[in-house]
Design a protein around this motif. Sequence first.
Motif, PDB file in Angstrom:
ATOM      1  N   PRO A 373      11.933 214.981  91.175  1.00 29.90           N
ATOM      2  CA  PRO A 373      13.123 214.710  92.438  1.00 29.90           C
ATOM      3  C   PRO A 373      14.157 214.305  92.335  1.00 29.90           C
ATOM      4  CG  PRO A 373      10.384 214.111  93.212  1.00 29.90           C
ATOM      5  CD  PRO A 373      10.733 214.124  91.324  1.00 29.90           C
ATOM      6  N   VAL A 374      15.235 214.138  92.589  1.00 28.46           N
ATOM      7  CA  VAL A 374      16.695 213.742  92.157  1.00 28.46           C
ATOM      8  C   VAL A 374      16.707 212.528  93.817  1.00 28.46           C
ATOM      9  CG1 VAL A 374      17.922 215.748  92.826  1.00 28.46           C
ATOM     10  CG2 VAL A 374      18.940 213.957  91.322  1.00 28.46           C
ATOM     11  N   SER A 375      17.284 211.837  93.544  1.00 27.29           N
ATOM     12  CA  SER A 375      17.514 210.799  94.129  1.00 27.29           C
ATOM     13  C   SER A 375      18.591 210.664  93.796  1.00 27.29           C
ATOM     14  CB  SER A 375      16.867 209.569  94.266  1.00 27.29           C
ATOM     15  OG  SER A 375      16.872 208.958  93.253  1.00 27.29           O
ATOM     16  N   GLY A 376      18.994 210.143  92.856  1.00 23.86           N
ATOM     17  CA  GLY A 376      20.573 209.935  92.690  1.00 23.86           C
ATOM     18  C   GLY A 376      21.864 211.093  93.347  1.00 23.86           C
ATOM     19  N   ASN A 377      23.055 211.018  92.167  1.00 27.63           N
ATOM     20  CA  ASN A 377      24.233 211.874  92.855  1.00 27.63           C
ATOM     21  C   ASN A 377      24.233 213.181  92.188  1.00 27.63           C
ATOM     22  OD1 ASN A 377      25.054 210.682  95.318  1.00 27.63           O
ATOM     23  ND2 ASN A 377      26.216 209.383  94.837  1.00 27.63           N
ATOM     24  N   TYR A 378      23.123 212.443  89.924  1.00 29.93           N
ATOM     25  CA  TYR A 378      23.596 213.869  89.490  1.00 29.93           C
ATOM     26  C   TYR A 378      22.134 213.693  89.030  1.00 29.93           C
ATOM     27  CZ  TYR A 378      28.529 213.183  90.064  1.00 29.93           C
ATOM     28  OH  TYR A 378      29.916 213.137  90.684  1.00 29.93           O
ATOM     29  N   LEU A 379      22.068 215.400  88.754  1.00 33.39           N
ATOM     30  CA  LEU A 379      20.612 215.500  87.791  1.00 33.39           C
ATOM     31  C   LEU A 379      21.223 215.939  86.640  1.00 33.39           C
ATOM     32  CD1 LEU A 379      20.073 218.963  87.766  1.00 33.39           C
ATOM     33  CD2 LEU A 379      19.199 218.225  89.775  1.00 33.39           C
ATOM     34  N   LYS A 380      20.329 215.829  85.549  1.00 32.94           N
ATOM     35  CA  LYS A 380      20.819 216.480  83.798  1.00 32.94           C
ATOM     36  C   LYS A 380      20.050 217.749  83.767  1.00 32.94           C
ATOM     37  CE  LYS A 380      20.973 214.793  79.431  1.00 32.94           C
ATOM     38  NZ  LYS A 380      20.681 213.803  78.278  1.00 32.94           N
ATOM     39  N   LEU A 381      20.695 218.670  83.581  1.00 30.12           N
ATOM     40  CA  LEU A 381      20.379 220.313  83.385  1.00 30.12           C
ATOM     41  C   LEU A 381      20.337 220.388  81.823  1.00 30.12           C
ATOM     42  CD1 LEU A 381      20.503 223.742  84.932  1.00 30.12           C
ATOM     43  CD2 LEU A 381      20.984 223.627  82.497  1.00 30.12           C
ATOM     44  N   LYS A 382      19.380 220.476  81.050  1.00 32.19           N
ATOM     45  CA  LYS A 382      19.278 220.996  79.727  1.00 32.19           C
ATOM     46  C   LYS A 382      18.676 222.175  79.074  1.00 32.19           C
ATOM     47  CE  LYS A 382      18.444 218.507  75.028  1.00 32.19           C
ATOM     48  NZ  LYS A 382      17.860 218.143  74.100  1.00 32.19           N
ATOM     49  N   ALA A 383      19.169 223.316  78.894  1.00 29.62           N
ATOM     50  CA  ALA A 383      18.733 224.411  78.195  1.00 29.62           C
ATOM     51  C   ALA A 383      18.239 224.955  76.504  1.00 29.62           C
ATOM     52  CB  ALA A 383      18.757 225.667  79.184  1.00 29.62           C
ATOM     53  N   ASN A 384      17.701 225.925  76.447  1.00 27.78           N
ATOM     54  CA  ASN A 384      17.147 226.135  74.988  1.00 27.78           C
ATOM     55  C   ASN A 384      18.166 226.658  73.949  1.00 27.78           C
ATOM     56  OD1 ASN A 384      16.905 228.542  76.012  1.00 27.78           O
ATOM     57  ND2 ASN A 384      14.734 228.515  75.981  1.00 27.78           N
ATOM     58  N   GLN A 385      20.058 227.136  74.792  1.00 32.46           N
ATOM     59  CA  GLN A 385      21.181 228.568  74.346  1.00 32.46           C
ATOM     60  C   GLN A 385      21.942 227.221  75.712  1.00 32.46           C
ATOM     61  OE1 GLN A 385      20.605 232.356  75.454  1.00 32.46           O
ATOM     62  NE2 GLN A 385      17.782 231.546  75.316  1.00 32.46           N
ATOM     63  N   SER A 386      23.272 227.996  75.518  1.00 32.92           N
ATOM     64  CA  SER A 386      24.333 227.972  76.229  1.00 32.92           C
ATOM     65  C   SER A 386      24.206 228.489  77.563  1.00 32.92           C
ATOM     66  CB  SER A 386      25.372 227.997  75.454  1.00 32.92           C
ATOM     67  OG  SER A 386      25.267 229.634  75.039  1.00 32.92           O
ATOM     68  N   VAL A 387      24.534 227.903  78.397  1.00 31.01           N
ATOM     69  CA  VAL A 387      24.352 228.238  79.827  1.00 31.01           C
ATOM     70  C   VAL A 387      25.832 228.369  80.876  1.00 31.01           C
ATOM     71  CG1 VAL A 387      23.458 227.260  82.394  1.00 31.01           C
ATOM     72  CG2 VAL A 387      22.613 227.090  79.960  1.00 31.01           C
ATOM     73  N   GLY A 388      25.818 229.189  81.229  1.00 32.15           N
ATOM     74  CA  GLY A 388      26.646 229.576  82.208  1.00 32.15           C
ATOM     75  C   GLY A 388      27.155 228.897  83.558  1.00 32.15           C
ATOM     76  N   ASP A 389      26.975 230.155  84.206  1.00 28.63           N
ATOM     77  CA  ASP A 389      27.025 229.540  85.566  1.00 28.63           C
ATOM     78  C   ASP A 389      25.897 228.758  85.882  1.00 28.63           C
ATOM     79  OD1 ASP A 389      29.496 230.415  86.408  1.00 28.63           O
ATOM     80  OD2 ASP A 389      29.069 232.321  86.928  1.00 28.63           O
ATOM     81  N   ILE A 390      25.650 227.445  87.257  1.00 29.18           N
ATOM     82  CA  ILE A 390      24.437 227.289  87.761  1.00 29.18           C
ATOM     83  C   ILE A 390      24.954 227.207  88.945  1.00 29.18           C
ATOM     84  CG2 ILE A 390      22.878 224.833  87.829  1.00 29.18           C
ATOM     85  CD1 ILE A 390      24.602 223.701  85.610  1.00 29.18           C
ATOM     86  N   THR A 391      23.650 227.756  90.102  1.00 28.74           N
ATOM     87  CA  THR A 391      23.922 228.183  90.838  1.00 28.74           C
ATOM     88  C   THR A 391      22.712 227.726  91.421  1.00 28.74           C
ATOM     89  OG1 THR A 391      22.778 229.586  90.955  1.00 28.74           O
ATOM     90  CG2 THR A 391      25.016 230.450  91.486  1.00 28.74           C
ATOM     91  N   ILE A 392      22.551 226.850  92.843  1.00 28.79           N
ATOM     92  CA  ILE A 392      21.696 225.961  93.603  1.00 28.79           C
ATOM     93  C   ILE A 392      21.171 226.303  94.609  1.00 28.79           C
ATOM     94  CG2 ILE A 392      20.676 224.144  94.504  1.00 28.79           C
ATOM     95  CD1 ILE A 392      21.833 222.055  92.148  1.00 28.79           C
ATOM     96  N   TYR A 393      20.466 226.906  95.719  1.00 29.39           N
ATOM     97  CA  TYR A 393      19.957 227.542  96.972  1.00 29.39           C
ATOM     98  C   TYR A 393      19.187 226.876  97.788  1.00 29.39           C
ATOM     99  CZ  TYR A 393      22.645 232.053  95.131  1.00 29.39           C
ATOM    100  OH  TYR A 393      23.605 232.352  94.436  1.00 29.39           O
ATOM    101  N   SER A 394      19.564 227.031  98.900  1.00 27.30           N
ATOM    102  CA  SER A 394      18.445 226.348  99.780  1.00 27.30           C
ATOM    103  C   SER A 394      17.235 226.986  99.428  1.00 27.30           C
ATOM    104  CB  SER A 394      18.879 226.248 101.243  1.00 27.30           C
ATOM    105  OG  SER A 394      19.307 227.603 101.908  1.00 27.30           O
TER     106      SER A 394
END
Length: 441
Positions: A373-394
């Motif tokens: 879980p994330v409690s701060g204002n930012y989380l870090k995302l790391k993938a095994n290749q380049s990433v384009g769009d990031i979307t977050i859904y409820s």
Amino acid sequence: MMYQFEADFPELCDVFSIGTTNEGRELLVARITDNVSQSEGEPEFLYTSTMHGDETTGYVLMLRYIDYLLNGYGTNARLTNLVDEIDIYINPLANPDGTYHGGNSSIYGAIRFNAMGVDLNRNYPDPEDGPHPDGNAWQTETVHFMNFAEEHNFVMSANMHGGTEVCNYPWDTWSTLAADNNWWVYVCREYADTVHANAPGGYMTGYNNGITNGYQWYSIAGGRQDYMNYFHQCREFTLEISDVKLIPASQLPAHWNYNYRSFLNYMEQCLFGVRGKITDSASGDAITAEVFVLNHESDSSWVYSSLPGGNYHRLLFESFYSIRYSKSGYYSQTFDNVIVHDREATVQDVELVKIMFDIDEPLAETFSIYPNPVSGNYLKLKANQSVGDITIYSMNGELCHKSNTGGTNTAFVDVSKLNAGTYIIKIVLDGKLVQQKMIRH
């Protein structure tokens, strides 16, 4: 001098550059361990100094510390054990352009900032204030150190400064105490008390008799200490080692005598707490898994096992704990009443059992997010290749966030506007939509 250490002790010391500065100077690191050509799953430890170029006491003391470890190996039992059991990294000078601002032959023109006039200890991603809290692009030195941290799994580190005398422990950016605050007070108290036993009255006796919580002293954003703790689960504190930033050479031997025993004590702490290996129960292969202390963790304090050995190191204050070991695609295991004693190691090896999926269901972990879980204002995302769009859904399908990495494989995602709850984060990799569950506290 750094490369001479390697030449004199080739079986114990490897000196390498993690990159060059704007003015072409190398950021040098000495790796010291008993089998320097191998990775043995030992805890990785880092000392680094003088990211403020005019705070040079730690720079010289770290050069002497390298010499002390290498020359003491094989004759001093404690030093030999530390080199045998820890993968030690020492970077004596993190801002050579600032230190040698007046020219390579003298440090008396040293300045705080790098060659671009930026304070490097305000230039790191911050858990509260985001990837660029100082409004500047990441500096060359910052990028090199961030990449260096990504390539390793540092269990502990310390970042040396000057201008006062105190052990400054997390957090700097917010008032919330660290989950391991009692451990931090203990190890910083050990550092300062050992100094007091070997220094004249008045040295490192300010604040709370030589130690302080960072925020309670004064709050900063973009510091390396909070970056390492929050985004890398590395226990780093800030060591302010001399009231005078640029002390006379004649005072350096005394400062060495005040501090070298504490250098050893702090480094030795990475051998204690709960440690072990996490493996697949069927194959015996090492795996990466989460190590989570129940009813204890917060603000990215939990840790992960690392490859190639599956080793983990969870540093804890003396008490009883319930610890959960988990990995996607495996049944989790929880061990209750795990006993931890100060300055002792509790060894807990764990075998996780794989969940049997349908043969066509992919098991590969294509990207990671942390803390989660994330409690701060930012989380870090790391993938095994380049990433384009990031979307977050409820969980009811509402789009709550959308951003784009610009084609990189690492991103700091702003989750400050998300309410507490469970969400699904989705990214596109190689034309396929992949997703993970995330929790916002």
